[in-house]
Design a protein around this motif. Structure first.
Motif, PDB file in Angstrom:
ATOM      1  N   ALA A   1       1.160  -1.145   0.554  1.00 10.29           N
ATOM      2  CA  ALA A   1      -0.057   0.237  -0.116  1.00 10.29           C
ATOM      3  C   ALA A   1       1.206   1.491  -0.351  1.00 10.29           C
ATOM      4  N   ALA A   2       0.279   2.087  -1.223  1.00 12.54           N
ATOM      5  CA  ALA A   2       1.766   3.054  -0.955  1.00 12.54           C
ATOM      6  C   ALA A   2       0.928   4.177  -0.693  1.00 12.54           C
ATOM      7  N   PHE A   3       1.914   5.079   0.398  1.00  9.60           N
ATOM      8  CA  PHE A   3       1.129   6.320   0.880  1.00  9.60           C
ATOM      9  C   PHE A   3       2.041   7.696   0.684  1.00  9.60           C
ATOM     10  N   GLY A   4       1.040   8.824   0.294  1.00  9.19           N
ATOM     11  CA  GLY A   4       1.524  10.375   0.248  1.00  9.19           C
ATOM     12  C   GLY A   4       0.345  11.048  -0.315  1.00  9.19           C
TER      13      GLY A   4
ATOM     14  N   SER B   1       9.246   0.944   3.032  1.00  9.37           N
ATOM     15  CA  SER B   1      10.233   1.509   2.305  1.00  9.37           C
ATOM     16  C   SER B   1       9.581   3.228   2.414  1.00  9.37           C
ATOM     17  N   ASN B   2      10.409   3.859   2.884  1.00 10.00           N
ATOM     18  CA  ASN B   2      10.580   5.421   2.333  1.00 10.00           C
ATOM     19  C   ASN B   2      11.366   6.441   1.460  1.00 10.00           C
ATOM     20  N   PHE B   3      10.402   6.533   0.648  1.00 14.37           N
ATOM     21  CA  PHE B   3      10.504   6.627  -0.798  1.00 14.37           C
ATOM     22  C   PHE B   3      11.214   8.286  -0.845  1.00 14.37           C
ATOM     23  N   SER B   4      11.191   9.049   0.085  1.00 14.66           N
ATOM     24  CA  SER B   4      11.611  10.396   0.210  1.00 14.66           C
ATOM     25  C   SER B   4      13.195  10.678  -0.019  1.00 14.66           C
ATOM     26  N   ALA B   5      13.864  12.030  -0.378  1.00 17.44           N
ATOM     27  CA  ALA B   5      15.018  12.517  -0.292  1.00 17.44           C
ATOM     28  C   ALA B   5      15.658  12.341   1.039  1.00 17.44           C
ATOM     29  N   THR B   6      14.627  13.222   1.352  1.00 16.00           N
ATOM     30  CA  THR B   6      14.891  14.380   2.898  1.00 16.00           C
ATOM     31  C   THR B   6      14.235  13.615   4.167  1.00 16.00           C
ATOM     32  N   ALA B   7      13.626  13.098   4.143  1.00 11.34           N
ATOM     33  CA  ALA B   7      12.709  13.030   5.433  1.00 11.34           C
ATOM     34  C   ALA B   7      12.714  11.733   6.750  1.00 11.34           C
TER      35      ALA B   7
ATOM     36  N   GLY C   1       6.183   7.279   0.134  1.00 11.12           N
ATOM     37  CA  GLY C   1       6.311   5.412   0.196  1.00 11.12           C
ATOM     38  C   GLY C   1       5.327   4.224   0.433  1.00 11.12           C
ATOM     39  N   GLU C   2       5.733   3.390   1.614  1.00 12.84           N
ATOM     40  CA  GLU C   2       5.278   1.858   0.973  1.00 12.84           C
ATOM     41  C   GLU C   2       5.229   0.820   1.863  1.00 12.84           C
TER      42      GLU C   2
ATOM     43  N   PRO D   1      15.501   8.620   5.220  1.00 19.23           N
ATOM     44  CA  PRO D   1      15.141   8.323   3.968  1.00 19.23           C
ATOM     45  C   PRO D   1      16.441   7.464   2.648  1.00 19.23           C
ATOM     46  N   GLY D   2      15.143   6.906   2.096  1.00 18.23           N
ATOM     47  CA  GLY D   2      15.746   6.217   0.724  1.00 18.23           C
ATOM     48  C   GLY D   2      15.495   4.808   1.125  1.00 18.23           C
ATOM     49  N   ARG D   3      15.404   4.419   3.080  1.00 16.60           N
ATOM     50  CA  ARG D   3      15.417   3.173   3.189  1.00 16.60           C
ATOM     51  C   ARG D   3      14.198   2.518   2.616  1.00 16.60           C
ATOM     52  N   LEU D   4      14.850   0.794   1.896  1.00 15.36           N
ATOM     53  CA  LEU D   4      13.443   0.188   0.717  1.00 15.36           C
ATOM     54  C   LEU D   4      12.932  -1.244   2.343  1.00 15.36           C
TER      55      LEU D   4
END
Length: 265
Positions: free
Chosen positions: A47-50, A84-90, A72-73, A108-111
């Motif tokens: 499930a994606a969130f944002g 998963s954190n798709f943000s590059a900064t948060a 993220g997801e 940030p960026g952790r999958l």
């Protein structure tokens, strides 16, 4: 089969500049509270969130300008879930709602960061206050009793503590500040332990020297820390004792019920 349930975030209230609109759109006082929307996920489901992209609304919508469109997801597993954190900064924070401030940070960026909590709250930096949504994983399964081998010697418990003993109450009083607030820095001294326990019938005759005796007994005989008995700094000895007890859950939140009510609160 459902393994993870996501409680979708409540819609954000109007911004301060929209207060007149907020007054006009406020539901009547008699309106019943709405039940939170739930999203059920089975093993392997995501499930994606944002905020969402044009024509592609996310499963967990977060309409805040400070949150990425694809923030993220969540991925459901058997009895836990991954973030998963798709943000590059948060950096995102996942709080354990059953723990005393226990949390994990997802950089940030952790999958696929595994989250072991059964009841969690995900916090995301936002334009105003952080936005949040809850995730419920199934109750974890535990082995009941130790699996016994056919032969050989029995396993000896490395930390055999008796919660009814006076030394355990001393250890509990030392650990109490960090059990209640993990960010607490100071470990109580012997005088503070005496003051904290003096309302217990078993500890009315407790003195500073008796507290130090129990600390040495815990360090040398029960928990067997390396060399701190000879250490000149008693504060360092207490610090190591508390760190070990909390690291291995030898003292837990439910043990706080053994302590008398705190004075003035």
């Amino acid at each position: 089969m459902t393994t993870v349930i996501v409680q979708l975030p409540d819609p954000r209230p109007p911004a301060p500049s929209d207060r007149r609109f907020a007054r006009l759109s406020r539901p009547p006082r008699s309106a019943p509270p709405t039940r939170p929307a739930l999203l059920h996920l089975g093993p392997g489901d995501t499930a994606a969130f944002g905020r969402g992209e044009p024509g592609r609304p996310p499963a967990v919508p977060i309409p805040d300008p400070g949150v990425s469109r694809r923030a993220g997801e969540i991925t459901a597993a058997e009895d836990y879930w991954r973030l998963s954190n798709f943000s590059a900064t948060a950096t995102y924070v996942v709080e354990n709602l059953e723990g005393a401030g226990e949390h994990v940070k997802v950089a940030p960026g952790r999958l696929g960061a595994p989250v072991p909590f059964e009841i969690s709250r995900v916090l995301l930096p936002a334009h105003g206050e952080p936005v949040a949504f809850k995730v419920f994983a199934p109750q974890h399964a535990y082995l009941t009793g130790e699996s016994a081998a056919a032969d050989g010697e029995h396993t000896v418990s490395p930390f055999a503590l008796d919660p009814t003993a006076k030394y355990f109450l001393v250890l509990l009083a030392l650990c109490e500040p960090r059990l209640r607030s993990p960010s607490a820095a100071a470990v109580p001294g012997a005088t503070e332990v005496v003051e904290r326990l003096r309302d217990l019938p078993a500890c009315r005759d407790l003195s500073r020297s008796a507290v130090n005796y129990h600390i040495d007994y815990l360090v040398g005989s029960k928990l067997r820390l390396r060399d701190p008995v000879e250490r000149a700094d008693p504060g360092g000895k207490r610090e190591e004792l508390v760190a070990l007890a909390l690291r291995f859950d030898l003292v837990r939140e439910e043990h706080l019920a053994l302590l008398p009510p705190r004075r003035g609160g």
